[in-house]
Scaffold this motif. Structure first.
Motif, PDB file in Angstrom:
ATOM      1  N   ASP A 228       0.825  -1.226   0.000  1.00 17.78           N
ATOM      2  CA  ASP A 228       0.000   0.000   0.000  1.00 17.78           C
ATOM      3  C   ASP A 228       0.853   1.267   0.000  1.00 17.78           C
ATOM      4  OD1 ASP A 228      -1.978  -1.898   0.244  1.00 17.78           O
ATOM      5  OD2 ASP A 228      -2.400  -1.485   2.350  1.00 17.78           O
ATOM      6  N   TRP A 229       1.903   1.240  -0.799  1.00 20.94           N
ATOM      7  CA  TRP A 229       2.783   2.418  -0.891  1.00 20.94           C
ATOM      8  C   TRP A 229       1.999   3.600  -1.476  1.00 20.94           C
ATOM      9  CZ3 TRP A 229       6.879   4.590   0.929  1.00 20.94           C
ATOM     10  CH2 TRP A 229       7.574   5.567   0.211  1.00 20.94           C
ATOM     11  N   PRO A 236       8.786   5.512  -7.281  1.00 21.08           N
ATOM     12  CA  PRO A 236       7.792   4.785  -8.079  1.00 21.08           C
ATOM     13  C   PRO A 236       7.623   3.345  -7.586  1.00 21.08           C
ATOM     14  CG  PRO A 236       9.834   5.022  -9.301  1.00 21.08           C
ATOM     15  CD  PRO A 236       9.993   5.856  -8.069  1.00 21.08           C
ATOM     16  N   TYR A 237       6.468   2.762  -7.913  1.00 18.54           N
ATOM     17  CA  TYR A 237       6.208   1.373  -7.560  1.00 18.54           C
ATOM     18  C   TYR A 237       7.253   0.455  -8.197  1.00 18.54           C
ATOM     19  CZ  TYR A 237       1.546   3.135  -6.355  1.00 18.54           C
ATOM     20  OH  TYR A 237       0.505   3.843  -5.815  1.00 18.54           O
ATOM     21  N   PHE A 277      10.800  -3.686  -2.548  1.00 22.06           N
ATOM     22  CA  PHE A 277       9.820  -3.608  -3.631  1.00 22.06           C
ATOM     23  C   PHE A 277       8.616  -2.846  -3.097  1.00 22.06           C
ATOM     24  CE2 PHE A 277       6.770  -4.805  -6.786  1.00 22.06           C
ATOM     25  CZ  PHE A 277       7.505  -5.170  -7.914  1.00 22.06           C
ATOM     26  N   LEU A 278       8.147  -1.858  -3.849  1.00 18.97           N
ATOM     27  CA  LEU A 278       7.018  -1.028  -3.446  1.00 18.97           C
ATOM     28  C   LEU A 278       5.764  -1.485  -4.179  1.00 18.97           C
ATOM     29  CD1 LEU A 278       8.740   2.485  -3.499  1.00 18.97           C
ATOM     30  CD2 LEU A 278       8.581   0.850  -1.610  1.00 18.97           C
ATOM     31  N   MET A 279       4.724  -1.844  -3.414  1.00 16.01           N
ATOM     32  CA  MET A 279       3.481  -2.351  -3.991  1.00 16.01           C
ATOM     33  C   MET A 279       2.362  -1.316  -3.840  1.00 16.01           C
ATOM     34  SD  MET A 279       3.778  -5.522  -5.171  1.00 16.01           S
ATOM     35  CE  MET A 279       2.152  -6.255  -5.056  1.00 16.01           C
ATOM     36  N   PRO A 280       1.550  -1.125  -4.863  1.00 13.09           N
ATOM     37  CA  PRO A 280       0.394  -0.241  -4.734  1.00 13.09           C
ATOM     38  C   PRO A 280      -0.734  -0.912  -3.959  1.00 13.09           C
ATOM     39  CG  PRO A 280       0.418  -1.236  -6.907  1.00 13.09           C
ATOM     40  CD  PRO A 280       1.683  -1.692  -6.218  1.00 13.09           C
ATOM     41  N   HIS A 281      -1.745  -0.148  -3.615  1.00 14.04           N
ATOM     42  CA  HIS A 281      -2.936  -0.713  -2.990  1.00 14.04           C
ATOM     43  C   HIS A 281      -3.653  -1.579  -4.021  1.00 14.04           C
ATOM     44  CE1 HIS A 281      -6.817  -0.983  -0.958  1.00 14.04           C
ATOM     45  NE2 HIS A 281      -6.221  -0.513   0.141  1.00 14.04           N
TER      46      HIS A 281
END
Length: 554
Positions: A228-229, A236-237, A277-281
């Protein structure tokens, strides 16, 4: 955010059930065969009363000691972090990738938009249900770029920081999964905070002790996974944004407190790789709809793309990380030894100190090296004088044994182990002793294949009868009737001894009497007949060789 759960299991059958939401919004249990997977989650570390944990050795051995995988190198992917943050939901995508890529059923392993997500059970809600550590009981065989086949294991863990778990409970689960895995996915929500780094403190202290011993980083890959970044405009993701964020969070500056600087230095020194690692919602349908079943159509496309990228970055053949300890790659059988050793040190009331963790690792590394060296000796000796091998002369057998023993000890010594000579010496002595004991068994087995040994008693007695019969005839011809009668009496006694010996061997009765007959026959053989039989066998062999050579010349 997707929340996860699995009912606490008391046996393997219960652990094998998965949870799925049906069309009416109710939970529905399915066996592994019904959910599209060839496997099920099995609880290998069980949470018990009084905040203690127990290793389910039987379940773990059933997975790791399968004949087709136990000697293959192993990759262990684990996920850990706070409870209700979607760990099991994420791991089911890992399972989907492994099953579909191995079966070559489709290039688009994510599947169809209306396909239900199954595997490690999960559902929405706020209450914790997953306890202990679970392992998917179907090991996946994957081929590395160099052609070597390795085993991939997927491990799920109890969520941390719920109302039922103590700080020690959370630390034990996190510690076990970190020390066993080759890739530890650290699942965190929204951002990397200082408290997330503090949870690594015990491992950095252990790492410092391990580094002093063999100058080898004790851990392999720590993958921060930020869910939920919310700041993609800053970072960026995906992998690139995560790498930049992690670099900033682990940056060391003179303005920081000494404790914060040391923590960051130790984290860098203890892990071979630090990734983020950046994950979106995933979308509000996922987090708010109780009937959500994991269908891709309900998940935001951006999240699906990131899942695909994340899973490939860990499970693609070129990215697989084989589990190593002290620089040595582990097999499934080796992993079992380490699991047992680590569980022992987490049985106390408090957390073990870093030295205890180091000692457990050193002990397990020596046990593993000892087991491999002993296995090598047994395998090589079986080739020479195993059940299907013929009888071998004792002098040759001893020579072969010494050569294999030297090589076995050499293998033990050359394997990288933790703890130095202090830990290795007792296992070296144990190895030497057990090899010598094993040779005694091989020696007995080899002797049992000697036909002359098996039939020594009847052959000896039969030869005695023939000799006595001939002697009686000579004495009779020489008119020495009294002596001839005496020899005839001896012949009768020998015949009786052969008959009695045969009866004892057939019925198993009067074994003490049979042993005495064997002793007498052995004494006669060794004193009188062995040299004669050897001489006759030698002359027969020479005559046969000469005859063959003559025919060749003709």
């Amino acid at each position: 955010m997707v929340n996860e759960s699995l009912e606490s299991k008391k046996n393997n059958d219960q652990a094998g059930k998965t949870v799925q939401i049906n069309g009416n919004g109710h939970e529905k249990n399915h066996d592994a065969e019904d959910n599209g997977h060839h496997g099920k989650p099995v609880q290998i570390v069980i949470s018990e009363s009084e905040h203690s944990f127990r290793l389910n050795e039987t379940a773990l051995e059933n997975i790791l000691l399968q004949s087709d995988i136990q000697n293959k190198k192993v990759v262990v992917i684990s996920v850990a972090g706070a409870y209700r943050k979607g760990k099991s939901f994420l791991l089911d995508f890992f399972l989907r990738y492994l099953e579909r890529n191995n079966d070559k059923t489709t290039d688009d392993w994510l599947g169809k938009d209306d396909e239900v997500l199954t595997g490690f059970p999960w559902r929405g809600g706020s209450q914790r249900e997953t306890t202990g550590i679970l392992l998917w009981d179907k090991p996946f065989l994957c081929e590395l770029p160099d052609g070597e086949e390795v085993v991939v294991l997927i491990m799920d863990t109890q969520g941390a920081f719920d109302k039922q778990s103590t700080i020690k409970d959370c630390a034990v689960i996190f510690a076990l999964s970190t020390m066993i895995s080759s890739v530890q996915i650290y699942n965190i929500s929204q951002n990397i905070q200082e408290d997330h780094l503090q949870h690594l403190q015990i491992f950095t202290e252990y790492g410092r002790v391990a580094l002093e011993d063999n100058n080898c980083k004790p851990f392999q890959v720590l993958q921060f996974l930020v869910r939920d970044w919310s700041y993609p405009y800053e970072y960026p993701y995906g992998e690139k944004g995560g790498a930049d964020l992690l670099k900033e969070r682990l940056e060391i500056s003179p303005e920081q407190h000494e404790e914060l600087r040391q923590l960051r230095q130790h984290i860098h020194s203890c892990y071979e790789q630090l990734n983020c690692f950046l994950m979106p919602h995933p979308g509000f349908v996922v987090s708010t709809n109780p009937n959500f079943k994991g269908r891709l159509s309900d998940i935001q496309p951006e999240f699906r793309d990131c899942v695909k990228s994340l899973v490939g970055s860990i499970l693609a053949p070129e990215n697989l990380i084989v589990k190593k300890i002290s620089g040595c790659k582990l097999t499934c059988k080796d992993l079992l030894n380490y699991f047992k050793a680590y569980m022992e040190i987490y049985q106390g009331d408090g957390l073990p100190d870093p030295k205890s963790m180091f000692q457990a690792t050193a002990e397990a590394s020596n046990v593993t090296a000892y087991g491999k060296a002993k296995e090598y000796y047994s395998k090589e000796m079986d080739k020479i004088c195993g059940p299907s091998s013929p009888f071998m002369k004792l002098e040759i057998l001893k020579s072969k044994h010494e050569d294999i023993k030297v090589e076995s000890i050499k293998q033990f010594k050359t394997v990288r182990k933790m703890g130095g000579d202090a830990y290795s010496q007792k296992y070296l002595e144990k190895l030497t002793k057990e090899i010598d004991e094993a040779f005694e068994r091989y020696e007995v087995e080899n002797e049992s294949k000697n036909v002359l040994n098996i039939f020594r008693t009847p052959i000896t007695l039969a030869v005695m009868m023939v000799v006595l019969y001939l002697l009686s005839g000579i004495l009779e011809f020489a008119a020495l009737r009294m002596l001839s009668n005496l020899v005839d009496l001896c012949t009768t006694l020998v015949f009786f001894a052969i008959s009695l010996w045969s009866y004892i061997r057939y019925t198993g009765k009067y074994t003490a009497v049979g042993g005495k007959i064997d002793d007498v026959a052995n004494a006669i053989w060794e004193q009188a007949l062995e040299s004669v039989m050897t001489f006759l066998a030698q002359k027969s062999t020479e005559a046969l060789t000469k005859n063959i050579q003559t025919k060749k010349n003709q």
